[in-house]
Write an enzyme that holds these catalytic residues in place. Structure first.
Site, PDB file in Angstrom:
ATOM      1  N   LYS A  22     -13.271  -0.638   8.577  1.00 26.60           N
ATOM      2  CA  LYS A  22     -12.331  -1.707   8.193  1.00 26.60           C
ATOM      3  C   LYS A  22     -11.268  -1.423   9.491  1.00 26.60           C
ATOM      4  CE  LYS A  22      -8.450  -2.718   5.271  1.00 26.60           C
ATOM      5  NZ  LYS A  22      -7.351  -1.741   5.873  1.00 26.60           N
ATOM      6  N   ASN A  23     -11.023  -0.220   9.753  1.00 27.14           N
ATOM      7  CA  ASN A  23      -9.679   0.121  10.563  1.00 27.14           C
ATOM      8  C   ASN A  23      -9.982   0.072  11.841  1.00 27.14           C
ATOM      9  OD1 ASN A  23      -7.908   0.501   8.082  1.00 27.14           O
ATOM     10  ND2 ASN A  23      -8.489   2.489   8.201  1.00 27.14           N
ATOM     11  N   CYS A 116      -0.626  -3.057   2.004  1.00 28.25           N
ATOM     12  CA  CYS A 116      -0.515  -2.367   0.643  1.00 28.25           C
ATOM     13  C   CYS A 116       0.948  -1.614   0.572  1.00 28.25           C
ATOM     14  CB  CYS A 116      -1.490  -0.985   0.827  1.00 28.25           C
ATOM     15  SG  CYS A 116      -3.288  -1.559   0.587  1.00 28.25           S
ATOM     16  N   ARG A 121       6.348   0.989   6.164  1.00 27.06           N
ATOM     17  CA  ARG A 121       5.762   1.001   7.448  1.00 27.06           C
ATOM     18  C   ARG A 121       6.440   0.171   8.344  1.00 27.06           C
ATOM     19  NH1 ARG A 121      -0.580   0.173   5.888  1.00 27.06           N
ATOM     20  NH2 ARG A 121       0.185  -1.274   4.394  1.00 27.06           N
ATOM     21  N   ASP A 304      -5.568   8.398   3.818  1.00 25.92           N
ATOM     22  CA  ASP A 304      -6.572   7.252   3.160  1.00 25.92           C
ATOM     23  C   ASP A 304      -7.555   7.811   2.143  1.00 25.92           C
ATOM     24  OD1 ASP A 304      -5.253   5.145   4.062  1.00 25.92           O
ATOM     25  OD2 ASP A 304      -6.970   4.597   5.486  1.00 25.92           O
ATOM     26  N   ARG A 396     -10.506  -5.659  -0.394  1.00 22.04           N
ATOM     27  CA  ARG A 396      -9.750  -5.634   1.082  1.00 22.04           C
ATOM     28  C   ARG A 396     -10.537  -4.443   1.928  1.00 22.04           C
ATOM     29  NH1 ARG A 396      -4.427  -4.018   0.947  1.00 22.04           N
ATOM     30  NH2 ARG A 396      -4.596  -4.413   3.211  1.00 22.04           N
TER      31      ARG A 396
END
Length: 425
Positions: A22-23, A116, A121, A304, A396
């Site tokens: 995903k990242n 999230c 951030r 994470d 997600r």
């Protein structure tokens, strides 16, 4: 709106294939803007966040289609520089579009991104780096407009090794005039993957994975075919699933070097880890030993994976301590684990966990992506039935998670639940 119904207490057994990261795929999707024409991406996971990024690209004028080779993204007919606010609010990763749009069109319009709720951030490091390349930003009613005639290379020092800022500046600098040097950059494998993709487009980038990245600007880039790396967080999550349920799992399609810190901590907790090429096997101990975990930028222990380890340590022997150094609000899943009988005391950025032999099923609510994964792991190990609400957070970041867990022996299913979907912020 859906929820998981989980009957815990079943050791997981078998093999699981890890999806694309995903990242890694989100910034690479954004970077397709730089290579005019159709790029084809392989191993693209079918995730909520990926769907949002595809929708944003289509709103900007891109044509997206499934091919026999993978996901085709044709950005040759892009005709807009304004990222739709309703889509920005759904996902923080839309901020990755800033660098590519400025590099290609000299303009971007956006609002504050969502994502999230795990702490502050801000995008100030993104803006600082882009300003150093010559971009001028104006703010009006909470939205930003960035403009530049020609990006020019510069030397940039990041105050913190931000993954997003590193990637955004890299993408912008690919078409800048001259050389850009970015110091104190993040070193995550996803940044190396982005560098590899950009270089295949025709960029000239060196240094990803080290403290300094050098980008020598080129005049134009071209589309390519590219395979996304495996998702190290998904791999780590399944390793913890094996450990917390007392099972035995083989994790396939993984790059072991990317999950070294996770494997070290699982070994320290008493579980057997075996690495063979692109596979990692875990054979769980009867019960985890107590360990201490401190999150750090890569190659340290990943933030994470912190929530998933909190679930594991809630069932460990003795007392463990988790220290979160990246995000200030990333211990808020502790209150949900407490509903299951976990003994956790949170003091500022530390969680003191006194392991229990058993935890019980409960009605739980996922507050964010990784917290949701942690609650699911705890539910798989708990006595009795758990109900996990707000699982759209989990979807997600994990592809086909329900199907993969059922294949491993888990007793869970998804059902519709009443109530309006919470806003993703």
């Amino acid at each position: 709106m859906s929820r998981y119904i989980v009957e815990g207490g079943i050791p997981l057994q078998g093999e699981v294939e890890i999806s694309g990261a995903k990242n890694a795929v989100l910034p690479i999707l954004a970077a397709t803007i730089l290579g005019q024409g159709q790029s084809v991406l392989e191993k693209v996971p079918d995730l909520r966040d990926v769907r949002v990024m595809k929708e944003v690209l289509e709103e900007l004028g891109a044509k997206i289609n499934e091919t026999s080779e993978g996901l085709g993204v044709d950005t040759s007919s892009l005709n807009a520089c304004r990222i739709p606010p309703q889509l920005m609010h759904k996902m923080r990763a839309t901020v990755f579009l800033m660098g590519p749009l400025l590099a290609r069109f000299g303009k971007v319009e956006l609002c504050q991104p969502g994502g999230c709720n795990i702490g502050s951030r801000p995008i100030d490091l993104h803006l600082k780096g882009l300003r150093a390349l010559g971009v001028q930003f104006e703010e009006e009613e909470g939205c930003l407009t960035g403009t530049v005639e020609q990006l020019k290379g510069a030397e940039i020092h990041l105050d913190f090794p931000s993954v997003g800022a590193t990637e955004n500046i890299m993408m912008a600098a690919t078409l800048a005039e001259g050389q850009t040097i970015i110091n104190n950059v993040a070193k995550e494998p996803e940044i190396v993957d982005l560098q590899n993709f950009l270089n295949q487009l025709g960029a000239n980038i060196r240094g990803a994975g080290t403290d300094m990245i050098k980008v020598t600007g080129v005049e134009q880039l071209h589309p390519v075919e590219y395979e996304i790396i495996p998702d190290r967080v998904e791999a780590g999550t399944f390793l913890v699933a094996g450990a917390i349920t007392g099972g035995e799992l083989t994790i396939k399609n993984v790059i072991p070097e990317h999950i070294e810190a996770i494997m070290v901590k699982l070994t320290e907790a008493g579980h057997q880890i075996e690495v063979k090429n692109e596979e990692v096997k875990i054979k769980a101990a009867a019960r985890s030993k107590n360990i201490n975990v401190k999150t750090l930028p890569y190659p340290g222990f990943p933030t994470d994976m912190q929530p998933q380890f909190m679930s594991l340590l809630a069932l460990a022997q003795g007392q463990s301590i988790i220290t979160e150094t990246i995000f200030e609000n990333r211990l808020n899943h502790a209150c949900e684990l407490q509903k299951m009988g976990a003994e956790i005391e949170v003091n500022n950025n530390q969680a003191i966990i006194t392991g229990s032999k058993n935890i019980s099923g409960a009605v739980l609510k996922a507050a964010n992506l990784r917290a949701g994964a942690a609650l699911l792991l705890a539910s798989l190990a708990a006595n009795g039935k758990s109900i996990i609400e707000n699982i759209y957070h989990i979807e997600r970041g994990y592809e086909c998670l329900e199907e993969k867990l059922i294949k491993l022996g888990a007793n869970l299913h998804k059902e519709k639940s009443e109530g309006a979907l919470d806003n993703v912020k």
